[in-house]
Design a protein around this motif. Sequence first.
Motif, PDB file in Angstrom:
ATOM      1  N   ARG A   1     -23.799 -14.035 -56.309  1.00 15.02           N
ATOM      2  CA  ARG A   1     -22.530 -14.016 -57.023  1.00 15.02           C
ATOM      3  C   ARG A   1     -21.342 -14.401 -56.129  1.00 15.02           C
ATOM      4  O   ARG A   1     -20.229 -14.580 -56.603  1.00 15.02           O
TER       5      ARG A   1
ATOM      6  N   SER B   1     -26.513 -20.760 -61.447  1.00 13.75           N
ATOM      7  CA  SER B   1     -26.355 -20.105 -62.746  1.00 13.75           C
ATOM      8  C   SER B   1     -27.653 -19.483 -63.223  1.00 13.75           C
ATOM      9  O   SER B   1     -27.684 -18.334 -63.658  1.00 13.75           O
ATOM     10  N   GLN B   2     -28.745 -20.227 -63.152  1.00  9.41           N
ATOM     11  CA  GLN B   2     -30.027 -19.701 -63.617  1.00  9.41           C
ATOM     12  C   GLN B   2     -30.490 -18.536 -62.745  1.00  9.41           C
ATOM     13  O   GLN B   2     -31.059 -17.555 -63.236  1.00  9.41           O
ATOM     14  N   THR B   3     -30.234 -18.605 -61.452  1.00  6.87           N
ATOM     15  CA  THR B   3     -30.632 -17.522 -60.547  1.00  6.87           C
ATOM     16  C   THR B   3     -29.891 -16.232 -60.876  1.00  6.87           C
ATOM     17  O   THR B   3     -30.480 -15.148 -60.887  1.00  6.87           O
ATOM     18  N   ILE B   4     -28.587 -16.352 -61.166  1.00  8.81           N
ATOM     19  CA  ILE B   4     -27.802 -15.170 -61.530  1.00  8.81           C
ATOM     20  C   ILE B   4     -28.372 -14.520 -62.778  1.00  8.81           C
ATOM     21  O   ILE B   4     -28.520 -13.294 -62.863  1.00  8.81           O
ATOM     22  N   ASP B   5     -28.692 -15.343 -63.787  1.00 10.25           N
ATOM     23  CA  ASP B   5     -29.255 -14.806 -65.036  1.00 10.25           C
ATOM     24  C   ASP B   5     -30.579 -14.099 -64.783  1.00 10.25           C
ATOM     25  O   ASP B   5     -30.827 -13.016 -65.318  1.00 10.25           O
ATOM     26  N   ASP B   6     -31.437 -14.697 -63.964  1.00  6.98           N
ATOM     27  CA  ASP B   6     -32.750 -14.096 -63.689  1.00  6.98           C
ATOM     28  C   ASP B   6     -32.607 -12.766 -62.945  1.00  6.98           C
ATOM     29  O   ASP B   6     -33.277 -11.778 -63.269  1.00  6.98           O
TER      30      ASP B   6
ATOM     31  N   THR C   1     -29.956 -10.758 -62.892  1.00  7.42           N
ATOM     32  CA  THR C   1     -29.329  -9.770 -63.769  1.00  7.42           C
ATOM     33  C   THR C   1     -30.350  -9.171 -64.719  1.00  7.42           C
ATOM     34  O   THR C   1     -30.380  -7.961 -64.967  1.00  7.42           O
ATOM     35  N   THR C   2     -31.206 -10.024 -65.278  1.00  3.39           N
ATOM     36  CA  THR C   2     -32.266  -9.533 -66.179  1.00  3.39           C
ATOM     37  C   THR C   2     -33.217  -8.592 -65.453  1.00  3.39           C
ATOM     38  O   THR C   2     -33.614  -7.545 -65.969  1.00  3.39           O
TER      39      THR C   2
ATOM     40  N   GLN D   1     -31.498  -5.169 -64.863  1.00  4.24           N
ATOM     41  CA  GLN D   1     -31.430  -4.386 -66.099  1.00  4.24           C
ATOM     42  C   GLN D   1     -32.798  -3.811 -66.459  1.00  4.24           C
ATOM     43  O   GLN D   1     -32.905  -2.656 -66.919  1.00  4.24           O
TER      44      GLN D   1
ATOM     45  N   LEU E   1     -28.405 -10.316 -55.746  1.00 10.08           N
ATOM     46  CA  LEU E   1     -27.456 -10.612 -56.815  1.00 10.08           C
ATOM     47  C   LEU E   1     -26.035 -10.719 -56.267  1.00 10.08           C
ATOM     48  O   LEU E   1     -25.282 -11.627 -56.622  1.00 10.08           O
TER      49      LEU E   1
END
Length: 610
Positions: free
Chosen positions: A520, A464-469, A471-472, A475, A516
């Motif tokens: 995912r 979960s934390q890896t996906i957030d990092d 994605t940020t 962007q 990513l």
Amino acid sequence: MIPPPRVPAVPRSADPSTFAQSVASTLSAWDTALGLKPLDYTSAILGVGDPSGDEQAGLVSDVAAYLPTRDASIELRQYATRQHITIGAVSYLRVSTREQAEKGGTDEGFSIPAQCEATRHKDEQLGAGIVEKFVDAGASAKSSDRPELMLMIQYVKANKVAYCIVHKVDRLARNRADDVSIHLALQQCGVMLVSASENIDETPSGMLLHGIMSSVAEFYSRNLPPEVTKGITQKVANGGTLSRAPIGYLNVHKRDAQGREYRTVEVDPDRAPLICWVFDTYAKGEHTVPGLLAEATARGLTTVPTPKRPSGPVGRSTFFKLLRNPYYIGQVRYQGAQHPGAHEPIVVPETWQQVQALLDTRATAGERRRKHKHYLKGTLYCGTCTSRLQLDYARNKQDIRYAYYICTGRAIRTTTCTRKAVPVGVAEQLVIDCYQQIAISSSTYAQLAERVESAFDERLAEWSQTIDDLTTTKQRLEAEADKLLEAHFADAIDLLTLKRHQDRIRIALADVTKWLESERHDHEGPRQHIATALRLFADCATMYERNDDLGKRIANQAFYQRILITEDEKAAIQLNEPFAALAPTSTYVRCSSTSNLVDVKGLEPLTFRV
């Protein structure tokens, strides 16, 4: 009753050139057979030259100088002598580009006939008669070294011509220096420059207008490039296509709600699926570019027909450019930089990036297709100089062929290698031994499988934390790319800086997007991939021996990055991932088809890391 002959009256005209021509015709054109006296011709001139009679004496004297005397006229009458003048003209026509000259599908396009018609009307007003027409089709007026212009100058020097008629002054020259030199050459030949669209003549006001129009033409010529660049830059900023769309797209004309025509690009329903197939197929790494082109042609890939060229097979150079074109992923390339396009992409960016990587590496590391085929080709390397081993055939005196693998470094003398040829049979047995040596036992397989499952379970907690990092990060990179484009269009950064940062961001985005997408995934994909690799490791020797040539070729490409064969007919292997991660600490395994085998004790689980 036949009326007596009369000298035609000189017509009045506000145009100085027309009036001067009429006076010259009356003075120089006389016919003694008509019975008219010199005084009759003089009267026609006096009617328009001195209607008040105040200057009659002086004017009569001046006009008489151009006519025969009374006695000479009587003498010439018995020979029916007459005199007249012929006023000739040449016309000069020009368009700047070959496209203008051929527009409309005709040899002269639209502009040349339009200029020709305008100069013809002007010639009718002058009453001169165009004797020669000179046309420079596709020649810029920035230079005076134009073939037809040079021919025209030579013609007026050798022939008596009164006028040079052009459609506009800018057809003759678009800078003041050339305009002055060309106009001076015409004046020295007694030729008057006449414009069909502008009031240019030899009067002071006409010369002033000539100078102004020449300066305007020079300004237009100098101002055109930056204006064109500005228009192209704005079109790129709006995502427009700068030229003819590549294969897979169609240039079309449409009309908006107000009925205004505009040009756009649409996906070609016939060729776009073939282009997608080309990229997807090449990304798998199983085709060479020439081989892929041949197969795509067999499937029906052709060029888009044009008014002058029918549809036909795609050329090799065009096909190479097609594989390199970012237009298929929605990007427009301009001056080396890539800009987001408004057209619909038809290729997945990850696939396009994979194709670029393959094209970059195939020239030096990729397999080349030759006339000899064998499932070990592209896998074997020389253990002495690390050059690739290539398949070759030799014949003995009985015309029996023997297959060998020879060192390319020695064959083409790029190295000082003295490696002897390896019989194909020996090479095949060496590779079989390699599979037997790298195969793992059942107990080792169970240990590694347990460690794989444990590693994936631990990694799942961090998912979960890896996906957030990631994605940020993605962007942030996309926002940075947008800001760079805005800064470039606002002239805040130059093109070289834009290209440098775009390359950096594109590579970073490709890496982030790749990771990513991988993160995912449901995690079952990578888990199953490693599990499959482990099962293959446990059963690779049996699997290899039971396969046909195609299966063996696929297995070699999957397992081995390279197999080096030494002088003493031993093999050192370098495994591909993920097999290299599952191998012992040294990814090189040595084996031999001779009796002195180097024993491999098995895989070392502690070296494994997910």
